[in-house]
Enzyme design. Sequence first.
Site, PDB file in Angstrom:
ATOM      1  N   GLU A  55       0.786  -1.218   0.015  1.00  0.00           N
ATOM      2  CA  GLU A  55      -0.059   0.108  -0.196  1.00  0.00           C
ATOM      3  C   GLU A  55       0.759   1.301  -0.056  1.00  0.00           C
ATOM      4  OE1 GLU A  55      -2.101  -2.685   2.848  1.00  0.00           O
ATOM      5  OE2 GLU A  55       0.004  -2.795   2.131  1.00  0.00           O
ATOM      6  N   CYS A  79      -2.096  -3.866   7.228  1.00  0.00           N
ATOM      7  CA  CYS A  79      -1.275  -4.079   8.714  1.00  0.00           C
ATOM      8  C   CYS A  79      -1.741  -3.214   9.790  1.00  0.00           C
ATOM      9  CB  CYS A  79       0.061  -4.566   8.704  1.00  0.00           C
ATOM     10  SG  CYS A  79       0.948  -2.985   8.559  1.00  0.00           S
ATOM     11  N   CYS A  88       0.275   0.198   7.808  1.00  0.00           N
ATOM     12  CA  CYS A  88      -0.400   0.517   6.588  1.00  0.00           C
ATOM     13  C   CYS A  88      -1.735   1.098   6.563  1.00  0.00           C
ATOM     14  CB  CYS A  88      -0.498  -0.624   5.544  1.00  0.00           C
ATOM     15  SG  CYS A  88       1.140  -1.281   5.158  1.00  0.00           S
ATOM     16  N   THR A 199      23.984 -38.738   4.463  1.00  0.00           N
ATOM     17  CA  THR A 199      23.840 -38.810   3.246  1.00  0.00           C
ATOM     18  C   THR A 199      24.618 -37.947   2.425  1.00  0.00           C
ATOM     19  OG1 THR A 199      21.530 -39.297   3.649  1.00  0.00           O
ATOM     20  CG2 THR A 199      21.852 -38.247   1.559  1.00  0.00           C
ATOM     21  N   GLY A 271      18.852 -38.787   4.758  1.00  0.00           N
ATOM     22  CA  GLY A 271      18.393 -40.196   4.659  1.00  0.00           C
ATOM     23  C   GLY A 271      17.660 -40.783   5.635  1.00  0.00           C
ATOM     24  N   PRO A 272      17.452 -41.945   5.802  1.00  0.00           N
ATOM     25  CA  PRO A 272      16.485 -42.680   6.744  1.00  0.00           C
ATOM     26  C   PRO A 272      16.619 -41.871   8.123  1.00  0.00           C
ATOM     27  CG  PRO A 272      17.729 -44.077   5.571  1.00  0.00           C
ATOM     28  CD  PRO A 272      18.451 -43.221   5.212  1.00  0.00           C
ATOM     29  N   ALA A 275      15.232 -38.544   8.257  1.00  0.00           N
ATOM     30  CA  ALA A 275      13.727 -38.679   7.869  1.00  0.00           C
ATOM     31  C   ALA A 275      12.950 -38.940   9.347  1.00  0.00           C
ATOM     32  CB  ALA A 275      13.268 -39.449   6.748  1.00  0.00           C
TER      33      ALA A 275
END
Length: 348
Positions: A55, A79, A88, A199, A271-272, A275
Amino acid sequence: MAVNAAERSAMDRALQLARRGPRGVNPQVGAVLLSPDGTVLAEGWHHGAGTPHAEVDALSKLAPGEARGATAVVTLEPCNHTGRTGPCAVALIEAGIARVVYALDDPGAASGGGAERLRAAGVDVEAGEQAAAAHALIDGWLTAQRLGRPQVTVKWAQSLDGRAAAADGSSQWITGPAARADVHRRRAEADAIAVGTGTLLADDPALTARDGGDLLPHQPIPVVIGSRPAPADAAVHRHPHTPLFFDTHDLHAVVADLHARGVQSLFVEGGPTLASAFIEAGLADRVLAYLAPVLLGGDRLALTDIGVASIAEARRLTVEEWVPLGPDLLAIARPAEPHHTPTDEGAA
């Protein structure tokens, strides 16, 4: 007063302008200022943290007094707080704006309330115009606001018997070309992509998003989590973005840091161990499991310990979609119910 044709057209334009702004700590917002007869007076959008909001950006292109009696069409509620820039809502009131049309309410506890402030000052306010389109545009930011961290997608590829690699550790390629192309497309949709140091050392991934051999236009920021150092010649150092290294096992600290940097979505590639850690920490908002019709046997499991000691503690998922990808199958799932970690409970 209903939204008129000129205002609807201006909202279309404001949504286009919003897309020019960067994804980050602040939402992408666009604004168009209309004269009382519907002529476009000025346009603006938010250029990034610390810069004028949409704005104010639009108002800055007008001479003093030129906006008096005009209509501001904005993709997000103006805002109502002072951060790096002023409210704003106040800027619009002081400029003499007579009417504001916006799409979405600001969800922030501190920044919301701009519409109420405008109405209190005698400004006519209309909310909800093209709300669905505006929501789709800043969905990642809205989700990050609600969670207080990036939205996390945990991805892995596995054999039909749940293995991520063969006995010797080799894993390229469990899935076929269609599945791998799908992964790269989804990487390009994320703000950041994370792997563990295991990894990184075993596979030396580039962590780029590619279409064949070509880099896709948007690249996720590479994130490496773990205490082992990356070799100086690791492929991740050649990524278009400077990689972020986190020498920690505190994933809540990692996602908090990424959130502070403006990362709205994190793609956990593996990797595992990594995760599993995200799932155990209750930080997996979505799971992408690519299943290949191959059997590997052995102990290289796609997931390791996720904190489940009995069937009663199983992490239940709701599968949203099954996607065939050549001979492979992608399961897209979300937790059936939020998982509360001790950290969550302590903060309540």
